[in-house]
Design a protein around this motif. Structure first.
Motif, short mmCIF file in Angstrom:
data_model
loop_
_atom_site.label_atom_id
_atom_site.label_comp_id
_atom_site.label_asym_id
_atom_site.label_seq_id
_atom_site.Cartn_x
_atom_site.Cartn_y
_atom_site.Cartn_z
N PHE A 86 51.28 39.93 -42.86
CA PHE A 86 52.63 40.05 -42.30
C PHE A 86 52.60 39.70 -40.80
O PHE A 86 53.48 39.00 -40.28
N ALA A 87 51.57 40.19 -40.09
CA ALA A 87 51.47 39.92 -38.64
C ALA A 87 51.31 38.43 -38.39
O ALA A 87 51.87 37.89 -37.42
N ILE A 88 50.56 37.73 -39.25
CA ILE A 88 50.36 36.28 -39.05
C ILE A 88 51.70 35.55 -39.21
O ILE A 88 52.06 34.68 -38.40
N GLU A 102 53.93 36.42 -36.13
CA GLU A 102 53.53 35.70 -34.92
C GLU A 102 53.74 34.20 -35.07
O GLU A 102 54.05 33.52 -34.08
N GLY A 103 53.59 33.70 -36.28
CA GLY A 103 53.85 32.27 -36.52
C GLY A 103 55.28 31.93 -36.15
O GLY A 103 55.57 30.90 -35.52
N LEU A 104 56.21 32.83 -36.49
CA LEU A 104 57.63 32.58 -36.19
C LEU A 104 57.90 32.68 -34.68
O LEU A 104 58.89 32.17 -34.18
N LYS A 105 56.99 33.36 -33.95
CA LYS A 105 57.18 33.53 -32.49
C LYS A 105 56.25 32.62 -31.69
O LYS A 105 55.89 32.93 -30.56
N HIS A 106 55.81 31.53 -32.31
CA HIS A 106 54.88 30.58 -31.66
C HIS A 106 53.62 31.27 -31.15
O HIS A 106 53.06 30.90 -30.13
#
Ligand code: FAD
Ligand code: PYC
Length: 415
Positions: free
Chosen positions: A7-9, A12-16
């Protein structure tokens, strides 16, 4: 500290990837700690981690002269196994191997433990007898190994030439739940967990002197100033002799270069680890496809963290005979570490002649596999000021009493 998860990946992927926290803090040293550990290699960090986790001791500093994991922990070939002969060794290495099985979950850090199986080839009648003996001993010790014949060896590793002209493969000691892990990740995972418990990891901080009063440690001098402590653990592998000298005693350790090399990456061709101890070479394939290769130690003592050229040649020549397909591979890079050898090739986990100072060293060519078990046993020794069951046989007194734990064969690497 936020947990790592799938979930964290995604988040963070969505937040660059701008929201990741630093994995560990980089604090300035405090004036005093309950315990100082010198050396932020795997063994030092694991010792700190189990001091906190098993004994609630968290006012701890780990002092590192370079960067964490930059010693042998980040330079080894990552083989993990517990197929040792003597009972005390089998106990600590098997404890360690079993801790590796769940280390990623425990630390919430992927250490990429890969129990792909390790085989130690028997290429002489003498080795056949030796490895059968180890397999019998392991059965009694509760360590799962077996002696397998040449056909099984070929089935497990088809690229092996079992009909070599000098040393045909007569069998192997096979440990199916042995394997490899990502070495840096082991150091990073423990470091993150130690930092989360409030411990201070202080890098670029070399210990230059050890202070004592009335036969007891009071602190250390460092390149970042004086730091006081009640207890001090020396966990510095090839530099153990130098630290002991600062404290005023000697350790039965020789520091010797051990080197390794990797090839250019190739397609998957080998999914086990093979050690060929008669010809002095071992090999596995990394997840990136590189062939990871090593041989014996260099024949001289040194602190240089590099090895000699002729040793690379000897190792590769030996392995080409056993693995003909590597004959046309290009080698990408080579490096060395300084390993801490004892006369009986077994470690030292011990109190020392100075009150409050403990030594953890002597893991030699084989301490990566031992990191979790060593940290576990060392934490108990420091917390209770007395060794527990795992460490009790590895005291310095064994050298005076002649009670050696001879593991020169199980060490697997020529020295
Ligand atoms: P290190 O990781 O060396 O940590 C000690 C730390 O102490 C270093 O970071 C150093 O900078 C620091 N230090 C030293 N002096 C000071 C000072 N004065 N002040 C502050 N800090 C100081 N083992 C296996 O089990 N399997 C393998 O396949 C394997 N392959 C190997 C291949 C090679 C080429 C080498 C070199 C070793 C290999 N080993 C292997 C052995 C293994 O790497 C070591 O036994 C293990 O990493 C030792 O860990 P450590 O934490 O004790 O030491
Ligand atoms: O201890 O298994 C070991 C080892 C392999 C290569 C270096 N050390």
């Amino acid at each position: 500290m936020r947990r790592y998860s799938a979930f964290a990946i995604v988040r963070e992927g969505l937040k660059h990837h701008m929201g990741w926290e630093r994995a560990w803090r980089s604090p300035e040293p405090k004036a005093r700690y309950d315990a100082i550990i010198v050396g932020a290699g795997g063994h030092g960090l694991a010792t700190a981690y189990y001091l906190g986790k098993n004994f609630g001791i968290t006012n701890v500093a780990i002092l590192e002269k370079g960067w964490l994991g930059g010693g042998n922990t980040g330079r080894n070939t990552t083989i993990i196994r517990s197929n040792y002969l003597q009972d005390p060794s089998a106990a600590i290495y098997e404890k360690s191997r079993s801790l590796y099985e769940t280390l990623s979950q425990e630390l919430n850090y992927n250490v990429m433990f890969s129990p792909r199986g390790v085989m130690m080839l028997a290429q002489t009648e003498h080795e056949v007898r030796g490895y059968k003996r180890t397999a019998f001993a392991n059965a009694i010790q509760g360590v799962k190994t077996e002696f397998v014949g040449p056909e099984r060896v070929k089935a497990l590793c088809p690229i092996l030439n079992i009909h070599g002209p000098r040393y045909p493969v007569l069998g192997a000691l096979w440990q199916a739940r042995a394997g490899t892990a990502r070495h840096d990740a082991v150091a990073w995972g423990y470091a993150r967990a130690c930092s989360e418990m409030g411990m201070d990891i202080i890098q670029q901080c070399e210990v230059t002197g050890i202070r004592q009063e009335g036969g007891r440690v009071t602190g250390v001098d460092t390149t970042k100033g004086e730091i006081g402590c009640d207890k001090l653990a020396l966990v510095v592998a090839g530099h153990s002799g130098r630290l002991a000298e600062m404290a005023g005693f000697r350790l039965p350790i020789e520091s010797v270069p051990l080197q390794a090399l990797v090839s250019e990456p190739i397609k998957p061709c080998m999914d086990v680890v093979v050690m060929a101890n008669t010809v002095h070479g071992y090999m596995s394939q990394s997840d990136k496809g590189e062939m990871v290769i090593g041989g014996g130690t260099d024949g001289y003592n040194a602190y240089t963290q590099r090895g000699s050229f002729q040793h690379v040649e000897e190792t590769v020549r030996a392995l080409v005979e056993t693995f003909p397909i590597i004959g046309r591979l290009k080698m990408l890079r080579q490096w060395g570490g300084i390993v801490d050898m004892t006369g009986d090739r077994s470690p030292i986990l011990s109190k020392t002649p100075v009150g409050g100072i403990y030594a953890n060293c002597g893991w030699g060519t084989g301490g990566f596999k031992a990191i979790p078990g060593s940290g576990w046993a060392m934490a108990e020794l420091i917390a209770k000021d007395a060794p527990g069951t795992l460490a009790s046989h590895f005291g310095l007194d064994r050298f005076r009493a002649g009670r050696f734990i001879d593991e020169s064969v199980a060490a697997g690497v020529a020295h």
